[in-house]
Enzyme design. Sequence first.
Site, PDB file in Angstrom:
ATOM      1  N   ASN A  11       0.878  -1.171   0.000  1.00  0.00           N
ATOM      2  CA  ASN A  11       0.000   0.000   0.000  1.00  0.00           C
ATOM      3  C   ASN A  11       0.912   1.217   0.000  1.00  0.00           C
ATOM      4  O   ASN A  11       1.446   1.613   1.038  1.00  0.00           O
ATOM      5  CB  ASN A  11      -0.905  -0.017   1.229  1.00  0.00           C
ATOM      6  CG  ASN A  11      -1.880   1.145   1.276  1.00  0.00           C
ATOM      7  OD1 ASN A  11      -1.778   2.084   0.481  1.00  0.00           O
ATOM      8  ND2 ASN A  11      -2.799   1.105   2.215  1.00  0.00           N
ATOM      9  N   ARG A  90      -2.575  -2.043  -3.500  1.00  0.00           N
ATOM     10  CA  ARG A  90      -3.730  -1.166  -3.339  1.00  0.00           C
ATOM     11  C   ARG A  90      -3.566   0.007  -4.304  1.00  0.00           C
ATOM     12  O   ARG A  90      -2.559   0.704  -4.311  1.00  0.00           O
ATOM     13  CB  ARG A  90      -3.807  -0.628  -1.920  1.00  0.00           C
ATOM     14  CG  ARG A  90      -4.992   0.327  -1.718  1.00  0.00           C
ATOM     15  CD  ARG A  90      -4.809   1.202  -0.506  1.00  0.00           C
ATOM     16  NE  ARG A  90      -5.949   2.115  -0.349  1.00  0.00           N
ATOM     17  CZ  ARG A  90      -5.867   3.299   0.237  1.00  0.00           C
ATOM     18  NH1 ARG A  90      -4.706   3.740   0.694  1.00  0.00           N
ATOM     19  NH2 ARG A  90      -6.932   4.057   0.358  1.00  0.00           N
ATOM     20  N   HIS A 179     -12.554   3.429  -0.110  1.00  0.00           N
ATOM     21  CA  HIS A 179     -12.613   2.422   0.957  1.00  0.00           C
ATOM     22  C   HIS A 179     -13.345   1.158   0.485  1.00  0.00           C
ATOM     23  O   HIS A 179     -13.903   0.413   1.293  1.00  0.00           O
ATOM     24  CB  HIS A 179     -13.329   2.970   2.209  1.00  0.00           C
ATOM     25  CG  HIS A 179     -12.608   4.082   2.891  1.00  0.00           C
ATOM     26  ND1 HIS A 179     -13.284   5.129   3.503  1.00  0.00           N
ATOM     27  CD2 HIS A 179     -11.286   4.325   3.064  1.00  0.00           C
ATOM     28  CE1 HIS A 179     -12.407   5.969   4.019  1.00  0.00           C
ATOM     29  NE2 HIS A 179     -11.196   5.501   3.768  1.00  0.00           N
ATOM     30  N   ARG A 240     -10.134  16.266   7.235  1.00  0.00           N
ATOM     31  CA  ARG A 240     -10.895  16.653   6.047  1.00  0.00           C
ATOM     32  C   ARG A 240     -12.282  17.152   6.443  1.00  0.00           C
ATOM     33  O   ARG A 240     -12.899  16.627   7.364  1.00  0.00           O
ATOM     34  CB  ARG A 240     -11.034  15.475   5.087  1.00  0.00           C
ATOM     35  CG  ARG A 240      -9.731  15.085   4.405  1.00  0.00           C
ATOM     36  CD  ARG A 240      -9.913  13.846   3.547  1.00  0.00           C
ATOM     37  NE  ARG A 240      -8.987  12.801   3.966  1.00  0.00           N
ATOM     38  CZ  ARG A 240      -9.059  11.535   3.578  1.00  0.00           C
ATOM     39  NH1 ARG A 240     -10.030  11.148   2.765  1.00  0.00           N
ATOM     40  NH2 ARG A 240      -8.200  10.655   4.001  1.00  0.00           N
ATOM     41  N   GLY A 330     -10.666   2.270  12.360  1.00  0.00           N
ATOM     42  CA  GLY A 330     -10.077   2.520  13.680  1.00  0.00           C
ATOM     43  C   GLY A 330     -11.054   3.089  14.702  1.00  0.00           C
ATOM     44  O   GLY A 330     -11.113   2.639  15.851  1.00  0.00           O
ATOM     45  N   ILE A 331     -11.838   4.095  14.295  1.00  0.00           N
ATOM     46  CA  ILE A 331     -12.827   4.685  15.198  1.00  0.00           C
ATOM     47  C   ILE A 331     -14.028   3.765  15.336  1.00  0.00           C
ATOM     48  O   ILE A 331     -14.521   3.508  16.444  1.00  0.00           O
ATOM     49  CB  ILE A 331     -13.269   6.076  14.689  1.00  0.00           C
ATOM     50  CG1 ILE A 331     -12.083   7.051  14.712  1.00  0.00           C
ATOM     51  CG2 ILE A 331     -14.416   6.628  15.527  1.00  0.00           C
ATOM     52  CD1 ILE A 331     -12.394   8.398  14.067  1.00  0.00           C
ATOM     53  N   GLY A 332     -14.515   3.256  14.225  1.00  0.00           N
ATOM     54  CA  GLY A 332     -15.698   2.398  14.246  1.00  0.00           C
ATOM     55  C   GLY A 332     -15.506   1.136  15.066  1.00  0.00           C
ATOM     56  O   GLY A 332     -16.437   0.657  15.716  1.00  0.00           O
ATOM     57  N   GLU A 384      -8.443  -5.063   5.071  1.00  0.00           N
ATOM     58  CA  GLU A 384      -8.215  -4.736   3.664  1.00  0.00           C
ATOM     59  C   GLU A 384      -7.034  -5.501   3.094  1.00  0.00           C
ATOM     60  O   GLU A 384      -7.042  -5.882   1.916  1.00  0.00           O
ATOM     61  CB  GLU A 384      -8.006  -3.225   3.525  1.00  0.00           C
ATOM     62  CG  GLU A 384      -9.231  -2.410   3.896  1.00  0.00           C
ATOM     63  CD  GLU A 384      -8.946  -0.925   3.993  1.00  0.00           C
ATOM     64  OE1 GLU A 384      -9.144  -0.235   2.975  1.00  0.00           O
ATOM     65  OE2 GLU A 384      -8.534  -0.461   5.063  1.00  0.00           O
TER      66      GLU A 384
END
Length: 400
Positions: A11, A90, A179, A240, A330-332, A384
């Site tokens: 990646n 990727r 994603h 962002r 990461g957050i989810g 991934e």
Amino acid sequence: MTEGQFALVLNCGSSSLKFAIVNTDTAENILTGLAECLGADDARIEWKLDGKKQGLSLGADAMHQVAIDQLVKLIHQQDLDTCLSAVGHRVVHGGEQFTQSVLINAEVKATIKEMSKLAPLHNPANLLGIEAAQKSFPHLPQVAVFDTAFHQTMPQQAYLYALPKALYKQHGIRRYGFHGTSHYFVTQQAAKTLNKPVLEVNLITAHLGNGCSVSAVKNGQSVDTSMGLTPLAGLVMGTRSGDVDPGIVMYLNQQLGHSIDEIDKVLNKQSGLLGISEFSNDCRALEEAAAENNPGAQLALEVFSYQLAKFIAAYTVPLGRLDALVFTGGIGENSSFIRQTVLNHLTIFGFELDEQANLAARFGNTGIITRESSPKALVIPTNEELVIAQDAVRISSEEA
């Protein structure tokens, strides 16, 4: 080493190279690592092998080929090269040309280069990784796995912008989404958890990290997604902005004198959680500060969760039936606070949080975080690298 088929996954970013060797039969990572600060004075590479972390300096101004040369040396030293059957890359943007992963040849590379106009920060770096890997592993098939491919099932009503049609026909300006490998992976896993065929499952999948996106998945296929022509669109993210009034761009330019480069920096690097909180884009740091009554942190988390809940609610429109809401990234995967806050905004759909299950579903744990009487919300850690590795092995076998 355990039996199985192994792929090297690369990646490649503009100044970084994330890598892994994956056993596609067991989903085990044999080797993982990251080369970062490429092109800078402190370029270095770090890796984890057999549970041990190691690293070294690559030298000032070292670029991707130097990093891959060091990776090749490491692979040779550990006798890992003999087990590799493919290299998976990727690639961020495949436009409308690629609806699935493909074996890389000269034509594919030319198309990836052409797509650089839609992803100028990503595709050129992806090509650097491809060229370096082809030089270092000339005997191995190389496969491109595209972030955009999973979303190529979206209907026109979802991907067209309300702009002059000529901009789409002549320049490809439309919603593409990103994603894709993550949304694909958690869709497959959610179907297993729900004990339903993947082609019969209706989901909303929320990939939440420093970059964030939501997808509506109907009968196992993406029918809408929040990122657009670029990964800047949609949700509030780490740095962002997500969706903003396009008139803000004109205002910043015409009234405040910002250049296009300055506006790009504001929207991509200085906004999101960082911009609102004024001190961090890290959700963990913000949650700690919010618990100590820091108003900027509290506001950033409130805006993030509210905007996410609005997108989730909107993405029920194309589904007709919602089998589950899936959190990943990461957050989810790790923020029980964000998940709880979002579900509290979605009580109109009948979501009822199971607080103990929500706390348990962190740090790599999969779980249903709602009560039995409630619509289902799931936490599924994404993988991934496994998707890329499996595609690389499968496609290289088909082409053999």
